[in-house]
Enzyme design. Structure first.
Site, mmCIF file in Angstrom:
data_model
loop_
_atom_site.group_PDB
_atom_site.id
_atom_site.type_symbol
_atom_site.label_atom_id
_atom_site.label_comp_id
_atom_site.label_asym_id
_atom_site.label_seq_id
_atom_site.Cartn_x
_atom_site.Cartn_y
_atom_site.Cartn_z
ATOM 1 C CE1 TYR A 73 20.838 73.810 -6.973
ATOM 2 C CE2 TYR A 73 19.470 72.584 -8.220
ATOM 3 C CZ TYR A 73 20.017 72.899 -6.878
ATOM 4 O OH TYR A 73 19.549 72.440 -5.869
ATOM 5 C CB CYS A 74 25.397 74.312 -7.483
ATOM 6 S SG CYS A 74 26.561 74.182 -6.057
ATOM 7 C CB VAL A 75 29.653 74.017 -9.475
ATOM 8 C CG1 VAL A 75 28.975 72.827 -9.858
ATOM 9 C CG2 VAL A 75 30.964 74.160 -9.958
ATOM 10 C CG PHE A 86 18.234 77.168 -9.765
ATOM 11 C CD1 PHE A 86 17.482 78.282 -9.934
ATOM 12 C CD2 PHE A 86 17.894 75.971 -10.274
ATOM 13 C CE1 PHE A 86 16.631 78.163 -10.889
ATOM 14 C CE2 PHE A 86 16.811 75.852 -11.175
ATOM 15 C CZ PHE A 86 16.125 76.947 -11.480
ATOM 16 N N GLY A 103 26.179 77.123 -12.183
ATOM 17 C CA GLY A 103 25.728 78.637 -12.077
ATOM 18 C C GLY A 103 27.037 79.288 -12.085
#
Length: 555
Positions: free
Chosen positions: A290-292, A319, A294
């Site tokens: 998720y985000c960083v 994500f 990811g």
């Protein structure tokens, strides 16, 4: 006051034009454009005054769709009372011309224009008449009604926030990690100086043979994916028959001063993947970043591929994650050499206080996450409303200084991850084109942190099969959207698309959550099941304790 301000602006503009020296032949400035802008502003101002003085004969004020939806002016007083209607229209007129001025400036780079646009919009939001007692009809009415008690109560709110160094956004003491949020049953099965690994208890008789390990961003607490039971992605994934593991990162302190990105890959993601494989005796895992996290998962996959270990990950889900930062959105305005130097000055103890990051993210949506609370809690003196998402948003984490500095410079500023071999981790060159793992890439249509156009770029860097899904809403609500809520929508397109615009043009819209689409993708990819017994049931360790663990509670 607003009328005088407009007059001063026009007089100043005309005075500057009259006194301006002749422009050199090579000047990028266009005096004709400046005069046109001044004339447009003059015409709009005259129309504004005509509507105020003689509304029966004046053309109606034309609102943009965004202005019509503006929640700051939804109260009927802003339109029914002539003075406040005039204030509202004046504000919108001034705002429009300020932003138009930014777009017409010549001789600036695209990034400089982006920074000017961001700062101008921030100034416009700050100067909204809704933010000041004398120009907000609701505040005036409340002040008369309570004999000023609202302002005293609001002052108490403000002083308390100044004392804690962070703006309050939701009622305090209502939510508690492990009591009414982050309550999905599970056990902490491993603790390192960098993370805790949580395994959740199965609720189905059989489970997918390949387990799932989730990597949330260490910029925030992991329980964004485990809020209330009805919103919890983790609980829902367990109910679908997945053996779910989640990494809960440690909030940085002085002991993590030397932690860099390599550590989050080697001692974080790869270590957690290997731990899950060993605990369950499986060859591979499904992974979510998720985000960083990811972004980091993409680098992890490239490292594993280069080392001949790509088989450890059966699929990867992203994500709202970015790997190419050439169009990374508003966060880019905070990344230049001066900003990086300022951030470095704030990390003298080896870590960045999470309140600075929280303030940065609030600035990205200042109208909703700052000025909304100035009006409601400082001026109107309203009590804070309990909201689990805002509790999570305020539950900040600290960041390792070295990691944060290199992340901003290497990725946001220099965009090195998008260049094959420009970065290395543990001596292994990172080349995203070597990633063959099946990937599910989710983006939020209204995401202001990882814009959909930026997330889309991931599709041109990986070499394996990919499914791109565009979800309604933004960075949080676009992800945390349980099927039972029946909210938003998502778009899919099974045909090849070279650009995001091409994808959207041929996409099919589906109402509701994209979560069922994701679990269908997982099932089609690897649907084998095994009984939910033995290692699939997390063992209790008195020293490590139950989910959500100690790192999620540490402050």
């Amino acid at each position: 006051m607003l009328g005088r301000a407009q007059q001063m602006m026009m007089e100043q503009g005309l005075d500057l034009v009259a006194k301006a020296p002749p422009l050199p032949a090579a000047s990028p400035l266009d005096p004709a454009a400046a005069m046109r802008a001044g004339a447009d502003f003059w015409a709009d101002t005259m129309a504004l005054w005509q509507r105020f003085l003689d509304p029966a004969k004046a053309a109606p004020f034309e609102e943009t769709p965004e202005q019509a939806r503006d929640k700051r002016f939804k109260a009927p007083q802003w339109r029914e009372q002539p003075v406040f209607d005039f204030i509202r229209q004046s504000y919108f007129t001034l705002s429009r011309h300020l932003l138009k001025g930014v777009e017409t400036i010549e001789g600036v780079t695209p990034k400089q224009r982006e920074q000017l646009r961001f700062v101008t919009q921030g100034f416009i939001d700050a100067m909204s008449p809704s933010n000041f007692p004398a120009t907000n009809p609701l505040v005036l009415e409340r002040t008369i009604e309570t004999k000023g008690e609202n302002l005293l109560k609001g002052l108490a709110h403000m002083l308390k926030d100044l004392g804690r160094g962070q703006m309050t956004q939701t009622a305090e003491g209502v939510f508690e990690v492990g009591r009414n949020i982050a309550t999905t049953p599970g056990k902490v099965v491993k603790r390192t100086p960098l993370y805790e690994l949580i395994q959740y208890s199965p609720t189905t008789e059989t489970v997918f043979e390949t387990p799932l390990v989730i990597f949330p961003p260490w910029i925030n607490r992991f329980y964004i994916l485990d809020l209330s039971p009805e919103k919890s992605f983790i609980r829902w994934a367990v109910e679908q028959g997945l053996t779910v593991f989640v990494v809960s990162w440690k909030s940085a302190d002085a002991s993590m001063a030397d932690v860099v990105w390599d550590d989050y890959v080697e001692r974080g993601q790869i270590d957690a993947i290997d731990t899950v494989r060993e605990l369950l005796g499986v060859e591979a895992v499904h992974a979510i970043g998720y985000c960083v996290a990811g972004t980091t998962l993409a680098a992890t996959l490239a490292v594993l591929a280069a080392r001949g270990q790509a088989g450890k990950v059966r699929s990867a889900t992203f994500f709202t994650a970015q790997v190419d930062f050439s169009e990374a959105g508003d966060l880019n305005v905070f990344v230049d050499d001066e900003q990086l130097a300022l951030i470095q000055s704030l990390t003298t103890e080896g870590f960045l206080d999470g309140r600075y990051m929280a303030a940065t993210f609030n600035l990205l949506r200042g109208r909703d996450l700052i000025w909304n609370y100035v009006t409601s809690n400082y001026l109107l003196g309203e009590d804070y409303v309990p909201f689990d998402l805002l509790h999570w948003n305020s539950d900040v984490t600290n960041l390792p200084a070295k990691w944060h500095a290199s992340y901003l410079s290497d990725l946001y500023r220099d965009n090195l991850l998008a260049q094959a071999g420009a970065l290395s981790i543990g001596g292994t060159a990172v080349d995203l084109s070597k990633v063959m793992v099946p990937a599910y890439i989710q983006a939020g249509r209204e995401d202001h942190i990882a814009p959909a156009r930026s997330v889309w770029k991931m599709t041109s860097h990986f070499a394996g099969p990919m499914r791109f899904v565009l979800a309604g809403s933004g960075h949080i609500a676009g992800v945390v959207n349980p099927p039972a809520a029946g909210k938003y929508q998502y778009w899919t397109n099974d045909e090849p698309a070279a650009t995001l615009d091409e994808f959207v043009a041929g996409a099919t819209e589906t109402k509701g959550s994209w979560w069922p689409d994701w679990i269908g993708w997982i099932d089609a990819l690897d649907g084998a099941r095994v009984p939910a017994k033995g290692a699939r049931i997390p063992k209790h360790n008195q020293e490590l304790g139950d989910a959500p663990g100690s790192y999620a509670r540490a402050r």
